[in-house]
Design a protein around this motif. Structure first.
Motif, PDB file in Angstrom:
ATOM      1  N   VAL A   1       2.454   7.716  -8.422  1.00 14.64           N
ATOM      2  CA  VAL A   1       1.517   8.837  -8.372  1.00 14.64           C
ATOM      3  C   VAL A   1       1.529   9.583  -9.700  1.00 14.64           C
ATOM      4  N   ARG A   2       2.718   9.721 -10.299  1.00 17.86           N
ATOM      5  CA  ARG A   2       2.809  10.404 -11.597  1.00 17.86           C
ATOM      6  C   ARG A   2       2.071   9.633 -12.679  1.00 17.86           C
ATOM      7  N   SER A   3       2.175   8.297 -12.666  1.00 15.24           N
ATOM      8  CA  SER A   3       1.468   7.502 -13.670  1.00 15.24           C
ATOM      9  C   SER A   3      -0.033   7.666 -13.514  1.00 15.24           C
ATOM     10  N   GLY A   4      -0.505   7.754 -12.254  1.00 14.86           N
ATOM     11  CA  GLY A   4      -1.880   8.167 -11.983  1.00 14.86           C
ATOM     12  C   GLY A   4      -2.958   7.141 -12.208  1.00 14.86           C
ATOM     13  N   THR A   5      -2.639   5.912 -12.636  1.00 16.62           N
ATOM     14  CA  THR A   5      -3.680   4.928 -12.917  1.00 16.62           C
ATOM     15  C   THR A   5      -3.333   3.564 -12.355  1.00 16.62           C
ATOM     16  N   PHE A   6      -4.364   2.786 -12.104  1.00 13.18           N
ATOM     17  CA  PHE A   6      -4.220   1.364 -11.795  1.00 13.18           C
ATOM     18  C   PHE A   6      -5.431   0.657 -12.368  1.00 13.18           C
ATOM     19  N   GLU A   7      -5.534  -0.663 -12.199  1.00 12.50           N
ATOM     20  CA  GLU A   7      -6.641  -1.412 -12.791  1.00 12.50           C
ATOM     21  C   GLU A   7      -7.370  -2.235 -11.751  1.00 12.50           C
ATOM     22  N   VAL A   8      -8.644  -2.455 -11.994  1.00 15.85           N
ATOM     23  CA  VAL A   8      -9.470  -3.380 -11.221  1.00 15.85           C
ATOM     24  C   VAL A   8      -9.936  -4.461 -12.178  1.00 15.85           C
TER      25      VAL A   8
ATOM     26  N   GLY B   1       0.778  -1.231   0.000  1.00 16.20           N
ATOM     27  CA  GLY B   1       0.000   0.000   0.000  1.00 16.20           C
ATOM     28  C   GLY B   1       0.806   1.276   0.000  1.00 16.20           C
ATOM     29  N   LYS B   2       2.111   1.187  -0.208  1.00 19.64           N
ATOM     30  CA  LYS B   2       2.948   2.386  -0.186  1.00 19.64           C
ATOM     31  C   LYS B   2       3.172   2.883  -1.612  1.00 19.64           C
ATOM     32  N   LEU B   3       2.725   4.092  -1.872  1.00 17.65           N
ATOM     33  CA  LEU B   3       2.808   4.671  -3.207  1.00 17.65           C
ATOM     34  C   LEU B   3       3.866   5.763  -3.237  1.00 17.65           C
ATOM     35  N   GLY B   4       4.798   5.634  -4.188  1.00 21.02           N
ATOM     36  CA  GLY B   4       5.838   6.639  -4.357  1.00 21.02           C
ATOM     37  C   GLY B   4       5.524   7.593  -5.487  1.00 21.02           C
ATOM     38  N   ALA B   5       6.485   8.469  -5.762  1.00 24.62           N
ATOM     39  CA  ALA B   5       6.270   9.527  -6.748  1.00 24.62           C
ATOM     40  C   ALA B   5       6.019   8.981  -8.148  1.00 24.62           C
TER      41      ALA B   5
ATOM     42  N   GLY C   1     -13.913  -7.330 -18.275  1.00 18.48           N
ATOM     43  CA  GLY C   1     -13.476  -7.681 -16.933  1.00 18.48           C
ATOM     44  C   GLY C   1     -12.365  -6.828 -16.384  1.00 18.48           C
ATOM     45  N   THR C   2     -12.069  -5.687 -16.999  1.00 20.35           N
ATOM     46  CA  THR C   2     -10.981  -4.827 -16.533  1.00 20.35           C
ATOM     47  C   THR C   2     -11.380  -3.361 -16.608  1.00 20.35           C
ATOM     48  N   LEU C   3     -11.208  -2.669 -15.484  1.00 19.89           N
ATOM     49  CA  LEU C   3     -11.430  -1.230 -15.426  1.00 19.89           C
ATOM     50  C   LEU C   3     -10.105  -0.517 -15.187  1.00 19.89           C
ATOM     51  N   SER C   4      -9.898   0.594 -15.882  1.00 18.55           N
ATOM     52  CA  SER C   4      -8.770   1.470 -15.594  1.00 18.55           C
ATOM     53  C   SER C   4      -9.275   2.562 -14.668  1.00 18.55           C
ATOM     54  N   VAL C   5      -8.519   2.815 -13.593  1.00 17.58           N
ATOM     55  CA  VAL C   5      -8.947   3.771 -12.579  1.00 17.58           C
ATOM     56  C   VAL C   5      -7.939   4.910 -12.510  1.00 17.58           C
ATOM     57  N   ASP C   6      -8.451   6.124 -12.525  1.00 12.84           N
ATOM     58  CA  ASP C   6      -7.609   7.324 -12.425  1.00 12.84           C
ATOM     59  C   ASP C   6      -7.523   7.744 -10.960  1.00 12.84           C
ATOM     60  N   LEU C   7      -6.295   7.744 -10.421  1.00 12.08           N
ATOM     61  CA  LEU C   7      -6.123   8.127  -9.017  1.00 12.08           C
ATOM     62  C   LEU C   7      -6.491   9.579  -8.759  1.00 12.08           C
ATOM     63  N   GLY C   8      -6.370  10.409  -9.741  1.00 11.70           N
ATOM     64  CA  GLY C   8      -6.661  11.820  -9.559  1.00 11.70           C
ATOM     65  C   GLY C   8      -5.609  12.510  -8.716  1.00 11.70           C
ATOM     66  N   ASP C   9      -5.996  13.584  -8.108  1.00 13.60           N
ATOM     67  CA  ASP C   9      -5.068  14.371  -7.290  1.00 13.60           C
ATOM     68  C   ASP C   9      -4.990  13.762  -5.898  1.00 13.60           C
TER      69      ASP C   9
END
Length: 575
Positions: A102-109, A95-99, A137-145
């Motif tokens: 955060v810059r990439s800004g996306t992950f998937e579900v 659960g530790k997110l680095g710079a 079966g795959t969503l791209s999620v934008d982390l946002g700010d």
């Protein structure tokens, strides 16, 4: 076994209930009976569901559920027939997110195969995040700010009956601050001795240097031991969130004191000239011989195997390199191989005639630049990749043969106004930077073979770097030592306040070398000056040579390179 039978019964009961619920359309069952039409009072017991079951109030469903729960020993787990196994992909398991993340800004579900994830909601600290389907079966999620600190990520997929939602909750810690890295100056005792890289890296979990890793102490201090100095390397500090900080580190191996005399390739081939030089070496008046590899004519003194040297006919074979090196080493000396880099009439002439004209310094109109007193087709183009590679390949070959040093000369552009010259391939960089880059590339090449790299420079370059594209500050960062050619005969009257430099070798030498020492002080480069041991306008003997040596020593400089084009030296000046 009994346990297996019981499990089987529970499983069958659960499957039966789930099938029943699906057929009954439980959502309609939970609704209160309503009249089919205004003014009529239909008997709920007479009403039937689409599946053919009597429609009753929710109490009937509750009774059925309780009966089944009791029948299965209270172990019934109600599941949707379309349960979704959610996975969060692209976020670290801790659960530790680095710079960088955060810059990439996306992950998937992702869900199980065939799931469409319709209706899936993703929130961060109860704030909805934007999602989009990228494939089945795959969503791209934008982390946002997302700010540094602690956060809660929640992924919810709606089930088909109450309590049947699938949910994944992740605790996230965002940390985008990179470790604070400092690397201490490191001086190695020799090319083959271990060296330890030290420094501090606050907030780092791991330090990497030249393929070796170490864990910093609680106060951030680290020490990475290497089997031998790799020359210039990079120290990387990485924290728990994956943030990295990098610092270049120069692992300096200082060249031992150098006291040498210049010997041309043909001079070495002459017993009359080689003999006195070897005598000086055996008497320990000098400790090295500077032997030409490629000279001002573009001739290579030994039988070089570098392809371009062969094709242009530059390899002359005046001496046997391995034999010469062995003889000098046996007498207790080291061998400095001099390469005249960009003054190269052989390569320039052959290249021009063969159509490789970008290897040559050009005029703005496309012709060959006239090198003034050196003549037309005397200078090659330092910005040309083939010319650069030629000189670097010669340096690497010489280092492999056993030369202890490579010493560049004419590592510069021709004299004259820049407006009258063109350097194809230079691009947006400056001539000064381009030439310094050649030196840096050469140093990396010869360091692999445990050789040092020196650079001969004009005396005027110390305060006039653009005159011939020799920036002493830049060159000192890339070379092991700088060899200023501060011959008294070459200074104009009045330079450094000396009325007649040629007639006053001590003050002009002292003052000019002091300027070089000042320029190179921020670096690890040493100063090894060229000392005039020839007569030009003023007769020079032991006294004049000794005056220059004494002046250098007064500036804290003990090493030297004596220059006499005829290879005849005043040994008495070295007593």
């Amino acid at each position: 076994m009994d346990g297996e039978d019981e499990d089987g019964e529970d499983h069958d009961a659960r499957d039966l209930l789930e099938d029943l619920l699906m057929r009954l359309d439980w959502k309609n069952w939970l609704r209160s009976p309503t009249s089919r039409s205004s003014g009529s009072t239909s008997d709920p017991a007479a009403s039937t569901s689409p599946a053919g079951f009597p429609r009753r109030r929710p109490v009937i469903l509750i009774g059925v559920l309780l009966a089944l729960v009791l029948a299965t020993g209270g172990t019934l787990s109600l599941r949707s027939a379309h349960d979704t196994a959610l996975n969060v992909v692209g976020l670290p398991s801790d659960g530790k997110l680095g710079a960088s993340l955060v810059r990439s800004g996306t992950f998937e579900v992702t869900g199980a195969e065939g799931d469409q994830l319709k209706g899936t909601e993703v929130t961060l600290d109860e704030r909805p995040l934007r999602t989009r389907a990228v494939r089945a079966g795959t969503l791209s999620v934008d982390l946002g700010d997302i700010k540094d600190g602690h956060h809660e990520l929640r992924v919810t997929h709606p089930g088909s009956w109450p309590g049947g939602d699938t949910e994944v909750v992740r605790k996230l810690t965002v940390d985008t601050e990179a470790p604070h890295l400092k690397v201490s100056d490191t001086k190695a005792g020799g090319f083959h001795r271990p060296v330890t890289v030290r420094g501090t890296a606050d907030g780092a979990r791991r330090i990497s240097v030249a393929g070796r890793t170490a864990k910093p102490a609680k106060d951030g201090a680290f020490a990475v031991r290497l089997p031998r100095p790799p020359g210039r390397t990079t120290v990387t500090a990485t924290d728990a969130a994956g943030n990295t900080t990098r610092r270049d580190a120069e692992l300096t191996v200082h060249r031992p004191l150098l006291k040498a005399v210049h010997v041309s390739a043909q001079g070495w081939a002459s017993d009359a000239l080689r003999g006195p030089v070897m005598k000086m070496l055996k008497q320990k008046k000098i400790n090295a011989v500077q032997l030409d590899i490629k000279d001002e004519l573009g001739e290579i003194g030994y039988d070089s195997k570098v392809p371009l040297a062969k094709s242009v006919g530059a390899a002359k074979g005046y001496y046997d390199a391995k034999k010469a090196i062995k003889e000098i080493h046996a007498a207790g000396g080291t061998v400095v191989g001099r390469i005249v880099a960009f003054r190269d009439p052989i390569l320039a002439t052959k290249s021009w005639k063969s159509g490789h004209r970008d290897r040559v310094v050009r005029t703005p109109g496309g012709g060959a630049y006239n090198g003034g007193s050196y003549g037309e087709l005397s200078f090659t183009n330092f910005a040309n990749k083939e010319v650069r590679r030629y000189n670097i390949d010669l340096a690497a070959e010489a280092a492999r043969l056993g030369f202890d040093d490579i010493l560049y000369d004419y590592i510069r552009r021709p004299d004259g106004p820049m407006a009258k010259m063109s350097f194809p391939g230079l691009g947006d960089t400056t001539p000064e930077q381009s030439i310094a880059d050649v030196v840096g590339e050469t140093r990396a090449a010869v360091r692999k073979h445990d050789a040092f790299l020196g650079v001969s420079v004009f005396g005027i370059a110390v305060d006039r770097p653009k005159e011939i594209a020799q920036d002493i500050g830049l060159l000192a960062q890339e070379a092991d030592y700088i060899a200023p050619m501060i011959y008294p005969s070459h200074w104009a009257k009045g330079e450094y306040g000396v009325s007649d430099p040629n007639a006053h070798p001590y003050p002009i030498t002292k003052r000019s070398l002091a300027a070089f020492a000042q320029q190179t002080r921020p670096t690890d480069a040493q100063i090894v000056p060229w000392i005039q041991d020839f007569s030009l306008g003023v007769s020079y003997g032991d006294k004049e040579v000794r005056a220059q040596l004494d002046a250098a020593r007064s500036d804290g400089i003990d090493g030297f390179l004596l220059w006499n084009p005829g290879v005849r030296y005043h040994a008495g000046a070295l007593d």
